[in-house]
Design an enzyme around this catalytic site. Structure first.
Site, PDB file in Angstrom:
ATOM      1  N   ASN A 203       0.844  -1.191   0.000  1.00  0.00           N
ATOM      2  CA  ASN A 203       0.000   0.000   0.000  1.00  0.00           C
ATOM      3  C   ASN A 203       0.884   1.247   0.000  1.00  0.00           C
ATOM      4  O   ASN A 203       1.785   1.370   0.836  1.00  0.00           O
ATOM      5  CB  ASN A 203      -0.885   0.024   1.250  1.00  0.00           C
ATOM      6  CG  ASN A 203      -1.500  -1.317   1.552  1.00  0.00           C
ATOM      7  OD1 ASN A 203      -2.252  -1.865   0.771  1.00  0.00           O
ATOM      8  ND2 ASN A 203      -1.157  -1.864   2.715  1.00  0.00           N
TER       9      ASN A 203
ATOM     10  N   GLU B 214       8.846  -4.496  -0.813  1.00  0.00           N
ATOM     11  CA  GLU B 214       7.671  -3.632  -0.720  1.00  0.00           C
ATOM     12  C   GLU B 214       8.005  -2.180  -1.050  1.00  0.00           C
ATOM     13  O   GLU B 214       7.199  -1.486  -1.685  1.00  0.00           O
ATOM     14  CB  GLU B 214       7.043  -3.742   0.673  1.00  0.00           C
ATOM     15  CG  GLU B 214       6.633  -5.149   1.080  1.00  0.00           C
ATOM     16  CD  GLU B 214       5.748  -5.844   0.061  1.00  0.00           C
ATOM     17  OE1 GLU B 214       4.893  -5.162  -0.548  1.00  0.00           O
ATOM     18  OE2 GLU B 214       5.919  -7.057  -0.140  1.00  0.00           O
TER      19      GLU B 214
END
Length: 856
Positions: free
Chosen positions: A290, A323
């Site tokens: 995210n 990430e």
């Protein structure tokens, strides 16, 4: 900032891959550009209420608007245009296709509209969408937390939306929460004001960049953050449960390094306004990218550097770097549809290696990546494999794409391309790709064009499988040929498959060492030799995504010289490729075991990972009566190096050597069933853990469980419940799965359903036990009896992975039971998952049936 949803990526109103009647794709007549979203979660009642106003562009007059919604109740709906004209609507839910149909009282004319919806939903316990997590503090007090996991198609469980990657938009979020709780989202907090009810507060966040719905994130709970580390103007923080900050430093350090590294490599600033990394007690995946609010399983972010093994530290570094790499690959530039998920995940996997290798060069990360590549080669050698890019229609098919083919095969192909093109040319192509498509969506062709390597990439991305390059000597020439590798007889259409194979060679002929690089495009190629061939290494450097099969004389010559002339990754490939040919029935088992005898003095942990992996496979397929002979073989192969390394680190010894010691001790104490090693492991287990190297302690825990009984089981259970770090908890969790007595194994299996184990972990415990040669029948009966309860309780992705354990049921009788079970239950794991599991089982049983009795 550019606008949302590039029409060229959305396609026509009928969609770019099918008609408007496609139940899994939304029509393109209405396109969102901005969501103003307010959510009010109630952690106590496990419910939430929401309201959103979505700015949309209507391309042609419509009376019905389709968008995604699942597990939501939608109330009032109202739309108004730029002139203030209002039109009300009712919402008709279509649960089967996870959609909502907004039926307006009159048509919406072409132009810009704002649509307001009110809705409610439940904070579920399946670790997807908007869900509730429970955890206990050191005093045993239970606490609640709400978090999100939207990839691939679960944003629709939190708010009605156009839940497809190409429908990019800006998100302006507000969370109304208990005033005692922290609230985190993708962007910085603009303001915090009193909420609508006493004891609440409203936290309003800044606008996001234009991005896909699956990247939106909300986390609410009793969270504490570290002090920020500034990378330029970007604050980097780690959030976790109270008291976890002391084990957040390592993850924060690699996050800060990664952010700076990628900004320099990509030549492009970080697209967010802050970078938060959040450790979540219950989390189905390893982590989720995210934008600005990366969520993690605790074991992938929080770690105590003093008590962690090298493997545990490496995992945290890899996942964090992966990430952070996604902030550009995936978040800033996103695949147009889920068939292109490899554009996100393969690049992030490749970039994590590049970054961690720059951060900790002594870890030799690209060498270790060979082990990851081997996992992809094993899966890709199946008849039931798929291309890296594969058609995706239903959400379940998208979820099944998150596998070794997308991650490790994709990253391996990129590494091979980087080495073929040259690191600078490759980096320049990546910069072009990002610059051309920032805030947009892409297809694989866009990457090929940016790299200038579309032709080379074609077969590697769009064709299943990979080649095995056979190597022989004939008439003073080296003969290279390619064909598709397969464990079982290759599919009929595989005979004509060809790849453009970047082949690197190093050889010694006539006493002279030479290197050569060539692109093998046809079925065969010949290389003139200047003198008698002493040895040859094909796939020199070890970066190629293909196997090598040497003619027996060449294999013998290379094996004899390997210690002196082959690098660690080349030695690993030699072992791994020979083992694959053995499983495929091309090399006799006796010849492979003879090859392993040449590696008794090997000092590289990756080579030993390959050797130990092959012994573990044999342990699953052998009859019980043959197991003592395998144990003797393991003791013979590992004994010399175990004796040399001992039980304690030496002055100046590196992390890789310490990890190798732990790996070897664990293997000789379990696969080798060595009583002396088991006795010493018990002493260490009972002693002071602070006085023992973490890798040795981890091995001692595993060995003690393997050789232990009820007293050791009770002790491991107690240590699991009081573990101080996520890594300690995992060690004792899997120790509980390693006890061989049926009554103890039965206790562990019961704990996978009674709440003792988190649902994020329980399916993997079952998988391990299904693959255990000692308790697999018991675990199989348990899974066969409780599969429906497991399906209801476990996260979907973890439940899918649980069934991989059936590949360990490697006897003809158990195979028949497995086939019949899946036939009668009609369990659907999405994509080709089940077919791949069953084929891997077939390969193991075929190996079991054809091999001669084991001799040492």
């Amino acid at each position: 900032m550019p606008g949302p949803a590039d029409p060229s990526r959305l396609g026509s109103r009928k969609g770019n891959r099918g008609p408007m009647s496609d139940p899994y794709r939304l029509p393109r007549t209405v396109v969102p550009s901005r969501y103003e979203l307010t959510l009010t979660p109630d952690l106590r009642t496990a419910a939430f209420a929401g309201e959103e106003t979505v700015t949309v562009t209507v391309g042609e007059a419509v009376r019905e608007v389709l968008l995604n919604a699942a597990d939501l109740e939608i109330g009032a709906v109202l739309a108004w245009d730029e002139r203030g004209r209002q039109v009300a609507a009712r919402a008709e839910l279509e649960p089967a296709h996870e959609r909502a149909r907004l039926v307006f009282a009159e048509p919406l004319a072409p132009g810009v509209w704002r649509v307001r919806l009110a809705f409610t939903g439940a904070l579920n316990d399946k670790l997807r969408g908007f869900y509730r997590s429970r955890y206990r503090d050191a005093d045993g007090v239970e606490h609640l937390l709400a978090a999100t996991q939207f990839e691939a198609t679960d944003a629709r469980r939190a708010f009605p939306c156009w839940d497809e990657p190409a429908f990019k938009a800006v998100f302006a979020a507000t969370l109304v929460v208990d005033e005692r709780l922290a609230a985190v989202s993708n962007t910085r907090v603009l303001e915090t004001r009193p909420g609508p009810r006493p004891g609440t507060k409203a936290v309003r966040f800044a606008d996001t960049i234009v991005m896909s719905t699956y990247l939106v994130a909300f986390v609410v709970g009793e969270l504490e953050a570290t002090d920020p580390v500034m990378v330029g103007r970007t604050p980097v923080r780690v959030w976790g449960m109270p008291g976890k900050q002391p084990i957040a430093r390592f993850g924060q350090a690699i996050a800060a390094f990664s952010l700076e590294f990628f900004e320099q490599y990509y030549g492009m600033p970080y697209p967010g306004d802050k970078l938060d990394l959040l450790a979540i007690p219950d989390f189905a995946s390893g982590a989720m990218e995210n934008l600005g609010a990366i969520t993690f399983r605790e074991t992938a972010l929080l770690v105590d550097e003093k008590t962690a093994t090298h493997n545990e530290l490496e995992r945290v570094a890899d996942v964090v770097a992966h990430e952070v790499a996604h902030m550009w690959f995936g978040d800033l530039v996103t695949m147009a549809w889920w068939n292109g998920i490899w554009l996100n995940e393969a690049f992030a996997t490749f970039m994590e290696m590049l970054c961690v290798d720059a951060w900790k060069p002594e870890w030799e990360r690209w060498v270790t990546f060979g082990v990851s590549r081997a996992a992809a080669l094993a899966l890709d050698g199946l008849r039931s494999t798929r291309p890296v890019e594969f058609p995706v229609t239903a959400p379940k098919e998208a979820e099944a794409m998150f596998d070794a083919l997308t991650y490790e095969k994709g990253a391996s192909v990129l590494r091979m391309l980087e080495q073929h093109l040259g690191p600078e040319a490759f980096r320049d192509g990546i910069r072009r790709y990002l610059a051309r498509h920032e805030f947009g969506n892409t297809e694989t062709r866009d990457l090929g064009e940016a790299l200038g390597a579309a032709d080379v990439m074609e077969a590697w991305v769009f064709s299943p499988g990979y080649p095995v390059v056979t190597v022989a000597e004939a008439g003073g020439r080296l003969v290279l040929a390619q064909e598709r590798f397969s464990y079982l007889p290759a599919p009929a259409d595989a005979s004509g498959q060809r790849w453009q194979v970047p082949v690197a060679l190093r050889l010694q002929a006539g006493g002279v060492v030479r290197t050569d690089k060539r692109l093998l495009t046809g079925a065969q190629e010949r290389l003139e030799l200047a003198g008698a061939l002493d040895w040859v290494i094909v796939n020199a450097g070890g970066h190629g995504y293909y196997r090598v099969r040497y003619a027996p004389p060449l294999l013998g010559a290379l094996a004899a010289h390997a210690a002196a002339v082959a690098t660690p990754i080349e030695r690993f490939n030699l072992v791994n490729d020979a083992w694959a040919s053995t499983v495929a029935g091309v090399i006799p088992l006796a010849e492979y075991l003879e090859l392993t005898a040449r590696f008794r003095a090997e000092t590289d942990r990756n080579v030993w990972t390959g050797l130990i992996g092959s012994f573990a496979y044999l342990n699953r397929v052998l009859d019980a009566a043959e197991r003592p002979r395998l144990q003797a073989l393991v003791r013979d192969r590992l004994g010399p190096i175990v004796l040399r390394l001992g039980w304690a680190p030496r002055a100046g010894e590196g992390e890789l050597s310490r990890q190798l010691r732990g790996d070897l001790l664990g293997a000789i104490g379990t696969l080798g069933d060595d009583p002396a090693v088991q006795a010493r492991a018990r002493e260490i287990y009972r002693g002071d853990p602070t006085l023992v190297d973490p890798s040795v302690l981890s091995a001692a825990i595993a060995i003690t469980a393997f050789a232990g009984g009820p007293a050791e089981y009770d002790d491991a259970l107690s240590r699991f419940r009081t573990a101080r770090t996520p890594q300690d908890e995992q060690r004792y969790l899997y120790a509980l799965a390693a006890f061989r007595q049926p009554e103890l194994a039965a206790q562990t299996l019961e704990r996978t359903l009674n709440g003792d184990f988190r649902t994020q972990d329980a399916p993997f415990v079952v998988r391990v036990m299904l693959m255990s040669a000692y308790v697999r029948e018991l675990a199989w009966r348990f899974a066969r009896t409780h599969w429906q309860e497991m399906a209801a309780k476990y996260p979907t992705s973890a439940y899918r992975r649980m069934w991989e354990g059936v590949v360990g049921l490697a006897t003809p009788a158990l195979e028949r039971e497995v086939i019949e079970f899946f036939r009668t239950t009609a369990i659907d794991l999405g994509g080709k998952k089940l077919a791949q599991y069953l084929e891997q089982l077939r390969i193991a049983v075929a190996f079991h049936e054809r091999r001669p009795p084991l001799t040492t």
